[in-house]
Design a protein around this motif. Structure first.
Motif, PDB file in Angstrom:
ATOM      1  N   GLY A  97       0.892  -1.100  -0.089  1.00 58.70           N
ATOM      2  CA  GLY A  97       0.027   0.067   0.024  1.00 58.70           C
ATOM      3  C   GLY A  97       0.898   1.156   0.065  1.00 58.70           C
ATOM      4  O   GLY A  97       1.862   1.319  -0.504  1.00 58.70           O
TER       5      GLY A  97
ATOM      6  N   GLU B  18      -2.584  -3.185  -1.133  1.00 55.80           N
ATOM      7  CA  GLU B  18      -2.980  -3.071   0.193  1.00 55.80           C
ATOM      8  C   GLU B  18      -3.312  -1.652   0.785  1.00 55.80           C
ATOM      9  O   GLU B  18      -2.405  -1.253   1.527  1.00 55.80           O
ATOM     10  CB  GLU B  18      -1.964  -3.885   1.250  1.00 55.80           C
ATOM     11  CG  GLU B  18      -1.573  -5.256   0.699  1.00 55.80           C
ATOM     12  CD  GLU B  18      -0.349  -5.716   1.471  1.00 55.80           C
ATOM     13  OE1 GLU B  18       0.369  -4.965   2.405  1.00 55.80           O
ATOM     14  OE2 GLU B  18      -0.231  -6.870   1.571  1.00 55.80           O
TER      15      GLU B  18
ATOM     16  N   ARG C  43      -4.735   3.856   4.450  1.00 57.69           N
ATOM     17  CA  ARG C  43      -5.097   5.295   4.297  1.00 57.69           C
ATOM     18  C   ARG C  43      -5.834   5.675   3.193  1.00 57.69           C
ATOM     19  O   ARG C  43      -6.743   6.417   3.241  1.00 57.69           O
ATOM     20  CB  ARG C  43      -3.818   6.002   4.152  1.00 57.69           C
ATOM     21  CG  ARG C  43      -3.740   7.383   4.706  1.00 57.69           C
ATOM     22  CD  ARG C  43      -2.551   8.219   4.384  1.00 57.69           C
ATOM     23  NE  ARG C  43      -1.306   7.538   4.959  1.00 57.69           N
ATOM     24  CZ  ARG C  43      -1.001   7.602   6.450  1.00 57.69           C
ATOM     25  NH1 ARG C  43      -1.598   8.543   7.136  1.00 57.69           N
ATOM     26  NH2 ARG C  43       0.154   6.936   6.882  1.00 57.69           N
TER      27      ARG C  43
HETATM   28  C1  PLP Z   1       2.367  -4.574   4.917  1.00 55.66           C
HETATM   29  C2  PLP Z   1       1.585  -3.298   4.819  1.00 55.66           C
HETATM   30  N1  PLP Z   1       0.567  -3.172   3.946  1.00 55.66           N
HETATM   31  C3  PLP Z   1      -0.215  -1.972   3.887  1.00 55.66           C
HETATM   32  C4  PLP Z   1      -0.209  -0.841   4.553  1.00 55.66           C
HETATM   33  C5  PLP Z   1      -1.011   0.107   4.404  1.00 55.66           C
HETATM   34  O1  PLP Z   1      -0.368   1.444   4.156  1.00 55.66           O
HETATM   35  P1  PLP Z   1      -1.172   2.721   3.747  1.00 55.66           P
HETATM   36  O2  PLP Z   1      -2.097   2.909   4.655  1.00 55.66           O
HETATM   37  O3  PLP Z   1      -0.449   3.876   3.641  1.00 55.66           O
HETATM   38  O4  PLP Z   1      -1.672   2.495   2.472  1.00 55.66           O
HETATM   39  C6  PLP Z   1       0.758  -1.171   5.637  1.00 55.66           C
HETATM   40  C7  PLP Z   1       0.937   0.143   6.509  1.00 55.66           C
HETATM   41  O5  PLP Z   1       1.827  -0.066   7.605  1.00 55.66           O
HETATM   42  C8  PLP Z   1       1.582  -2.280   5.695  1.00 55.66           C
HETATM   43  O6  PLP Z   1       2.392  -2.446   6.436  1.00 55.66           O
END
Ligand code: PLP
Length: 406
Positions: free
Chosen positions: A224, A260, A263
């Motif tokens: 993500g 993934e 936010r």
């Molecule tokens: C493995 C993994 N995937 C996805 C995310 C999601 O990140 P974001 O909220 O910046 O999209 C995180 C956030 O820490 C993460 O550790």
């Protein structure tokens, strides 16, 4: 948030309170499942990073509109299953999965365990239970974001170093229970530029060319981290450039892709509504002391980021005052904004909305200073629903016992 809805909410519930809009979450998700998917030739699976907002109603809303979830602890996995999310839509990441976590994930036969070290892979192999896994690699790229939310450098604790992959491959090849799906990455959060993503995709493409005999990659999990504007002057993430980077670097990959987002799906859907307790004027400053504290939303004290704060009701005239917005917690880091302009006619008892608070707000909250966990409300189809009651301190103290262990 239409102010009439806020007035209705305040009549029924004490502040501080998180308020989310279901339609914003659904709109963001639909953008990914339709528009982004149409720009990418591979099949695209969306796995919401539950850590951004773990409320059951939010997980259910997201699942209802076509996404699975990504979890990072046994607790989050439990919550996802409780919310009715099918095991085949769950990805489990995290550097410190315990034997109990791995046992739980394999018993439930979840879709993907993202293995983050040789040591974790060895433990997983020793369980002799069927496991679907991706190797989360550490690509050693700079995500060009806040240091504390950068996760893809070799100095960060996440993922398996590329040099260690041959060892990982040989463990997988020797174990009939380990079903290798492919690779996963996640290089950080609030990533504005597509360039670090592109660099990561290049590394993945290179790995695909160097696979040992007998292993095939069916899936690439791209993680993500997509930038969300917290202030009106900030530019939104360039999804078209992101899709183009995928098509350029991963053109020869015909398996499925996973992203993934955390936010991106929920941040802009939420506000933290808080009441002004006092307006304290000193010789140097005007402090607006509100009833929300760093325990309710710790992003500012943790990362130093300031959210946009607005009056939650119409104000008179255009005159403003320069203020700090602070909470009641006994720490100097308990503030939400410093030196911002707010309407001059604000008074005790008025409400402020801390905007863009739907991600990493409630899920990061604590009961520090013996403050309750606050309520959460979801506005769905223009009607407010209570989706979490406030969890009072007397409830928490019932777990404080004095019992001989031996
Ligand atoms: C493995 C993994 N995937 C996805 C995310 C999601 O990140 P974001 O909220 O910046 O999209 C995180 C956030 O820490 C993460 O550790």
């Amino acid at each position: 948030m239409e102010s009439f809805q806020l007035t209705q909410v305040i009549k029924h519930i004490e502040t501080p309170v998180y308020i989310y809009r279901a339609d914003t979450i659904v709109e963001n998700l639909t953008f990914l499942t339709t528009t982004l998917s149409s720009w990418i030739k591979q099949k695209l699976l969306i796995r919401f990073a539950a850590k951004a907002n773990t409320n059951r109603s939010i997980l259910q809303l997201i699942a209802k509109h076509g996404a699975g979830v990504e979890v990072v602890s046994g607790g989050e996995l439990w919550r996802a299953l409780q919310a009715g999310i099918p095991a085949q839509d769950i990805v489990f990441s995290g550097v410190g999965k315990t034997e109990k976590d791995l046992d739980f994930a394999t018993t439930e036969q979840i879709d993907q365990i993202s293995v983050e070290s040789i040591e974790e892979l060895t433990l997983l192999a020793s369980l002799s239970k069927n496991a679907n896994l991706c190797l989360r690699i550490c690509p050693n790229v700079m995500a060009l974001t806040h240091d504390k939310i950068t996760t893809g450098r070799s100095s960060d604790k996440f993922g398996i170093a590329l040099e260690q992959l041959p060892e990982a491959f040989s463990i997988i090849k020797d174990n009939p229970h380990l079903n290798f799906l492919g690779f996963a990455v996640h290089i950080g959060s609030q990533i504005q530029s597509v360039q670090p993503y592109q660099q990561t995709f290049k590394i993945l493409a290179d790995l695909l060319k160097k696979l040992p005999d007998g292993l095939t990659v069916k899936r690439l999990d791209l993680g993500g981290g997509f930038f969300v504007p917290y202030h009106p002057h900030e530019k939104p993430f360039d999804w078209q450039a992101y899709a183009q980077a995928i098509q350029e670097e991963l053109a020869d990959f015909h398996g499925e892709l996973v992203i993934e987002p955390g936010r991106f799906l929920v941040a802009q859907a939420g506000i933290l509504l808080t009441k002004i307790l006092y307006i304290k004027k000193t010789t140097e400053k005007t402090f607006i002391i509100v009833d929300a504290g760093m325990n309710d939303m710790m992003r500012t004290s943790l990362y130093g980021v300031q959210h946009q704060i607005v009056a939650a009701h119409p104000t008179q005239g255009h005159k403003t005052q320069r203020v700090d917005v602070v909470g009641p917690v006994c720490e100097s880091s308990d503030y939400f904004a410093k030196d911002i302009e707010l309407p001059f006619d604000l008074k005790q008892g008025d409400y402020l909305a801390i905007t863009c608070a739907g991600a990493y707000g409630s899920s990061l909250s604590s009961t520090y200073n013996s403050r309750p966990l606050i309520a959460e409300v979801l506005i769905d189809n223009k009607k407010p629903y209570l989706i979490r009651e406030s969890i009072p301190v007397d409830h928490l103290s019932t777990f404080e016992i004095y019992k001989a262990l031996i």
